[in-house]
Enzyme design. Structure first.
Site, PDB file in Angstrom:
ATOM      1  N   ASP A  27       1.042  -1.315   0.113  1.00 45.06           N
ATOM      2  CA  ASP A  27       0.032  -0.074   0.068  1.00 45.06           C
ATOM      3  C   ASP A  27       0.879   1.362   0.111  1.00 45.06           C
ATOM      4  O   ASP A  27       1.648   1.385   0.692  1.00 45.06           O
ATOM      5  CB  ASP A  27      -0.899  -0.113   1.305  1.00 45.06           C
ATOM      6  CG  ASP A  27      -1.884   1.238   1.479  1.00 45.06           C
ATOM      7  OD1 ASP A  27      -1.969   1.843   0.563  1.00 45.06           O
ATOM      8  OD2 ASP A  27      -2.026   1.719   2.581  1.00 45.06           O
ATOM      9  N   ASN A  29      -0.844   4.648  -0.831  1.00 46.47           N
ATOM     10  CA  ASN A  29      -1.467   5.632  -0.502  1.00 46.47           C
ATOM     11  C   ASN A  29      -2.105   5.799   0.973  1.00 46.47           C
ATOM     12  O   ASN A  29      -3.189   6.547   1.233  1.00 46.47           O
ATOM     13  CB  ASN A  29      -2.301   5.973  -1.451  1.00 46.47           C
ATOM     14  CG  ASN A  29      -3.327   4.999  -1.588  1.00 46.47           C
ATOM     15  OD1 ASN A  29      -3.501   4.000  -1.006  1.00 46.47           O
ATOM     16  ND2 ASN A  29      -4.563   5.046  -2.394  1.00 46.47           N
ATOM     17  N   ASP A  31      -4.403   3.746   2.602  1.00 53.17           N
ATOM     18  CA  ASP A  31      -5.557   3.360   2.740  1.00 53.17           C
ATOM     19  C   ASP A  31      -5.729   1.772   3.345  1.00 53.17           C
ATOM     20  O   ASP A  31      -6.788   1.345   3.135  1.00 53.17           O
ATOM     21  CB  ASP A  31      -6.664   3.575   1.436  1.00 53.17           C
ATOM     22  CG  ASP A  31      -6.063   2.832   0.444  1.00 53.17           C
ATOM     23  OD1 ASP A  31      -5.130   1.894   0.568  1.00 53.17           O
ATOM     24  OD2 ASP A  31      -6.647   2.651  -0.711  1.00 53.17           O
ATOM     25  N   ASP A  35      -1.698  -1.347  -3.958  1.00 56.10           N
ATOM     26  CA  ASP A  35      -2.029  -0.711  -4.966  1.00 56.10           C
ATOM     27  C   ASP A  35      -1.115  -0.871  -6.129  1.00 56.10           C
ATOM     28  O   ASP A  35      -0.012  -1.571  -5.700  1.00 56.10           O
ATOM     29  CB  ASP A  35      -2.408   0.752  -4.622  1.00 56.10           C
ATOM     30  CG  ASP A  35      -1.273   1.535  -3.915  1.00 56.10           C
ATOM     31  OD1 ASP A  35      -0.049   1.211  -4.081  1.00 56.10           O
ATOM     32  OD2 ASP A  35      -1.754   2.185  -2.750  1.00 56.10           O
ATOM     33  N   ASP A 104      -6.381 -11.084 -15.116  1.00 59.61           N
ATOM     34  CA  ASP A 104      -7.066 -11.952 -14.665  1.00 59.61           C
ATOM     35  C   ASP A 104      -8.681 -11.557 -15.298  1.00 59.61           C
ATOM     36  O   ASP A 104      -9.155 -10.648 -14.646  1.00 59.61           O
ATOM     37  CB  ASP A 104      -7.183 -12.165 -13.145  1.00 59.61           C
ATOM     38  CG  ASP A 104      -7.678 -13.309 -12.456  1.00 59.61           C
ATOM     39  OD1 ASP A 104      -8.531 -14.094 -13.202  1.00 59.61           O
ATOM     40  OD2 ASP A 104      -7.160 -13.767 -11.455  1.00 59.61           O
ATOM     41  N   ASP A 206     -10.595 -16.976 -15.669  1.00 64.33           N
ATOM     42  CA  ASP A 206     -11.523 -17.069 -14.589  1.00 64.33           C
ATOM     43  C   ASP A 206     -12.631 -18.174 -14.974  1.00 64.33           C
ATOM     44  O   ASP A 206     -13.404 -18.087 -15.884  1.00 64.33           O
ATOM     45  CB  ASP A 206     -12.224 -15.836 -13.844  1.00 64.33           C
ATOM     46  CG  ASP A 206     -12.827 -16.306 -12.530  1.00 64.33           C
ATOM     47  OD1 ASP A 206     -11.910 -16.640 -11.496  1.00 64.33           O
ATOM     48  OD2 ASP A 206     -13.860 -16.109 -12.362  1.00 64.33           O
ATOM     49  N   GLU A 261      -9.065 -21.330 -15.791  1.00 61.26           N
ATOM     50  CA  GLU A 261      -9.251 -22.102 -14.610  1.00 61.26           C
ATOM     51  C   GLU A 261     -10.361 -23.147 -14.998  1.00 61.26           C
ATOM     52  O   GLU A 261     -11.301 -22.666 -15.421  1.00 61.26           O
ATOM     53  CB  GLU A 261      -9.762 -21.055 -13.518  1.00 61.26           C
ATOM     54  CG  GLU A 261      -9.947 -21.817 -12.353  1.00 61.26           C
ATOM     55  CD  GLU A 261     -10.832 -20.882 -11.176  1.00 61.26           C
ATOM     56  OE1 GLU A 261     -10.583 -21.064  -9.949  1.00 61.26           O
ATOM     57  OE2 GLU A 261     -11.432 -19.786 -11.898  1.00 61.26           O
ATOM     58  N   HIS A 336      -4.672 -17.353  -4.468  1.00 60.76           N
ATOM     59  CA  HIS A 336      -5.579 -16.702  -3.472  1.00 60.76           C
ATOM     60  C   HIS A 336      -6.860 -17.454  -3.443  1.00 60.76           C
ATOM     61  O   HIS A 336      -7.703 -17.086  -2.487  1.00 60.76           O
ATOM     62  CB  HIS A 336      -5.930 -15.441  -4.299  1.00 60.76           C
ATOM     63  CG  HIS A 336      -6.673 -15.997  -5.559  1.00 60.76           C
ATOM     64  ND1 HIS A 336      -6.227 -16.532  -6.558  1.00 60.76           N
ATOM     65  CD2 HIS A 336      -8.129 -15.484  -5.781  1.00 60.76           C
ATOM     66  CE1 HIS A 336      -7.466 -16.649  -7.530  1.00 60.76           C
ATOM     67  NE2 HIS A 336      -8.309 -16.310  -7.143  1.00 60.76           N
ATOM     68  N   ASP A 337      -7.199 -18.581  -3.883  1.00 60.05           N
ATOM     69  CA  ASP A 337      -8.186 -19.480  -3.425  1.00 60.05           C
ATOM     70  C   ASP A 337      -8.111 -20.629  -2.431  1.00 60.05           C
ATOM     71  O   ASP A 337      -8.837 -21.363  -2.191  1.00 60.05           O
ATOM     72  CB  ASP A 337      -9.015 -20.089  -4.520  1.00 60.05           C
ATOM     73  CG  ASP A 337      -9.621 -19.059  -5.498  1.00 60.05           C
ATOM     74  OD1 ASP A 337     -10.020 -18.010  -4.820  1.00 60.05           O
ATOM     75  OD2 ASP A 337      -9.693 -19.235  -6.680  1.00 60.05           O
TER      76      ASP A 337
HETATM   77  C1  NOJ Z   1     -12.468 -18.219  -9.144  1.00 64.18           C
HETATM   78  C2  NOJ Z   1     -11.618 -17.081  -8.635  1.00 64.18           C
HETATM   79  O1  NOJ Z   1     -10.228 -17.647  -8.474  1.00 64.18           O
HETATM   80  C3  NOJ Z   1     -12.256 -16.914  -7.393  1.00 64.18           C
HETATM   81  O2  NOJ Z   1     -11.501 -16.325  -6.220  1.00 64.18           O
HETATM   82  C4  NOJ Z   1     -13.590 -16.300  -7.332  1.00 64.18           C
HETATM   83  O3  NOJ Z   1     -14.293 -16.110  -6.234  1.00 64.18           O
HETATM   84  C5  NOJ Z   1     -14.453 -17.079  -8.211  1.00 64.18           C
HETATM   85  N1  NOJ Z   1     -13.762 -17.509  -9.457  1.00 64.18           N
HETATM   86  C6  NOJ Z   1     -15.601 -16.153  -8.873  1.00 64.18           C
HETATM   87  O4  NOJ Z   1     -15.037 -15.423  -9.851  1.00 64.18           O
END
Ligand code: NOJ
Length: 562
Positions: A27, A29, A31, A35, A104, A206, A261, A336-337
């Site tokens: 970050d 700025n 907040d 960014d 993405d 995605d 994905e 990130h999932d």
């Molecule tokens: C897959 C993404 O990787 C995930 O983070 C997202 O919540 C779902 N698709 C919905 O877009």
């Protein structure tokens, strides 16, 4: 058997991808949210890793119901992240350093705040009505569909403005686009071209398998297990047509990279997507190996009782065979999932954290597929395992928790279990140093920093030649300097070993042997391959083995001769 003559070299097969979660990177700025200027500040760091492609999680304008996976303007930068000028500077900075950028793209759904949806819901004869899936209420209730993020797990949301229901696989703020409408498809292609014309190098697509679905929405059998519902949601009848069209309209016109994905893809139909001659995708990633640590009954819950290395090896083996002659794979252990790779596949107890982080990195960078490393995994970041709902930001966790609470079910028990696998584990801010908030921000961070940042951070590891970070850099160079690690044939060694994952990589007359102990106890490797300590190219121990017995979480790459 691959050799220098018959391998089909492509730049995107040889690259190492670094997934960067911008919200949690840096970050600038004040907040509390990362960014693009923060990414710019860290460009030299990214370069120092040796990676060659950055995959940036969505940075388009979005109300952030699902942190950017709900886009309200595909051609604008989310205010939280900065401006288009910042984007241009970041892209220039990456390219100047020889690093490519893939973005993405969320093309299965938009935000409900996207102007297309705003129009679509106005009236049944609106020009944009057919951009989404609507079910008129006179027909009765639409056949039930499960929704992954919905408060009531119902993918149909009633909209009284037009007395109709709209369809959303994810949250109610993420309505699914109707890909059967050619206008929708061409609008998405034009967005893709807009970014490619700006100079980006490709896309991560995605939930791309969901774009085609059975839009007659037949009744689903009651109480159907999640593993069976995919034909009702994904890989619909026109998926290959759409991907071919996307390739013709977009990919074929640029020298770019793509990775889809792909949920529920099987080894049998994999090549239908990535066989070069079919002109669809270059690569995709599947989920087959990610079930470790997750309950088979309900994937919102953790369950670490079914870790079976022999089975896990089979998964990678089967996938490698698919791409032996055609197509190309990807390899990843974190994103990130998912919760952090060290916590899930390694061991995050202090005694083994670093050593197992290095072992997992060795795995990712020595397999025959394009490697993806998620930011923070280069320093071995681990789960936060929060058990209080106040510590969560993820719509997925929060909605499920509230649902259980409303129904009077065991919501605290759920969180205890879910804390091991929650997505927020890997979304915590990047740990740069031991200063306030790990040097991520000087404000209150959008998601709490992992408490271990005082000792686990980039600055501490920069100065330590044996750190996880410096080991990662060394591995990256090893892969880049050895084509055998990219294209060499992959063959399992000691297949039934319950602790060790070992394989050879062979190209022409060059062979590497990779030995990885996935357990916390010493393990014996059974092999006839002569192993010579003098041929160690890299290892996470000074002496990883004694008489073929490997230390806990040992990782070694040997050069062996054939
Ligand atoms: C897959 C993404 O990787 C995930 O983070 C997202 O919540 C779902 N698709 C919905 O877009």
């Amino acid at each position: 058997m691959p050799n220098q003559e018959n391998i089909q070299r492509k730049w995107w097969k040889e690259k190492i991808v670094y997934q960067l979660y911008p919200r949690s990177y840096k970050d600038t700025n004040g907040d509390g949210i990362g960014d693009l200027k923060g990414v710019i500040e860290k460009l030299d760091y990214i370069k120092s890793l040796g990676v060659d492609v950055v995959w940036l999680n969505p940075i388009f304008e979005s109300p952030n119901d699902d942190v950017g996976y709900d886009i309200s303007d595909y051609k604008a930068i989310m205010k939280d992240f900065g401006s288009m000028e910042d984007f241009d500077l970041m892209l220039k900075g990456l390219h100047e350093r020889g690093i490519k950028l893939i973005m993405d793209l969320v093309a299965n759904h938009t935000s409900d705040e996207h102007p297309w949806f705003q129009e679509s819901r106005k009236s049944r004869d609106n020009l944009y009505r057919n951009y989404y899936h609507w079910w008129d209420a006179e027909k009765g209730k639409p056949p039930y569909r499960w929704s992954i993020f919905d408060k009531e797990n119902n993918a149909w949301k009633y909209d009284d403005k037009t007395n109709s229901y709209y369809f959303h696989i994810f949250s109610e703020k993420q309505p699914d686009l109707n890909w059967e409408n050619p206008e929708v498809r061409h609008a998405i292609y034009s967005i893709m071209k807009f970014w490619l014309d700006k100079g980006i190098d490709g896309f991560r697509l995605d939930v791309i398998a969901c774009i085609s679905k059975d839009t007659s929405f037949p009744e689903m059998p009651e109480n159907m297990h999640v593993s069976k519902w995919f034909p009702y949601y994904t890989q619909g009848p026109f998926l290959h047509d759409y991907l071919k069209e996307m390739n013709r309209e977009v990919f074929s016109k640029y020298d770019c990279m793509n990775v889809g994905e792909m949920s529920f893809v099987t080894t049998e139909d994999a090549l239908l997507f990535v066989d070069e001659e079919r002109n669809e995708l270059q690569t995709f990633y599947h989920f087959d190996h990610t079930g470790v640590g997750v309950s088979k009954e309900n994937f919102m819950y953790a369950d670490d009782t079914h870790w079976d290395l022999v089975e896990w090896k089979k998964i990678f083996n089967n996938w490698d065979k698919v791409f032996a002659a055609k197509g190309w794979g990807t390899i990843y252990l974190g994103n990130h999932d998912m919760s952090r790779m060290v916590s899930r596949f390694g061991n995050d107890r202090e005694a083994f954290r670093e050593i197992s982080a290095k072992m997992l990195q060795t795995f990712i960078l020595s397999m025959r597929a394009t490697p993806y490393i998620y930011n923070g995994d280069e320093i071995g970041m681990v789960n936060t395992n929060h058990t209080k709902i106040e510590n969560y930001q993820d719509v997925y966790t929060i909605n499920y928790y509230n649902q259980l609470k409303q129904k009077g079910e065991d919501y605290e028990g759920f969180l205890q279990s879910h804390s091991n696998i929650s997505r927020d584990n890997s979304r915590t801010p990047m740990q740069w140093n031991d200063k306030e908030n790990a040097g991520f921000t000087n404000a209150s961070p959008w998601l709490e920093v992992n408490k271990n940042y005082k000792t686990l951070n980039v600055a501490a590891q920069e100065n330590d030649p044996d750190s996880v970070l410096n080991y990662f850099r060394e591995l990256v160079q090893l892969r880049k300097n050895n084509l055998t690690l990219v294209y060499g044939a992959y063959e399992l060694v000691d297949e039934s070993n319950e602790q060790i994952f070992a394989y050879t990589r062979t190209l022409d007359h060059e062979q590497f042997l990779v030995v990885l102990n996935f357990s916390d106890t010493p393990a014996l490797l059974r092999t006839t391959i002569p192993i010579n300590k003098g041929n160690i190219l890299i290892s996470n121990y000074a002496e990883p083995s004694h008489n073929n017995i490997y230390d806990p979480y040992a990782a070694v790459i040997y050069k062996t001769s054939i």
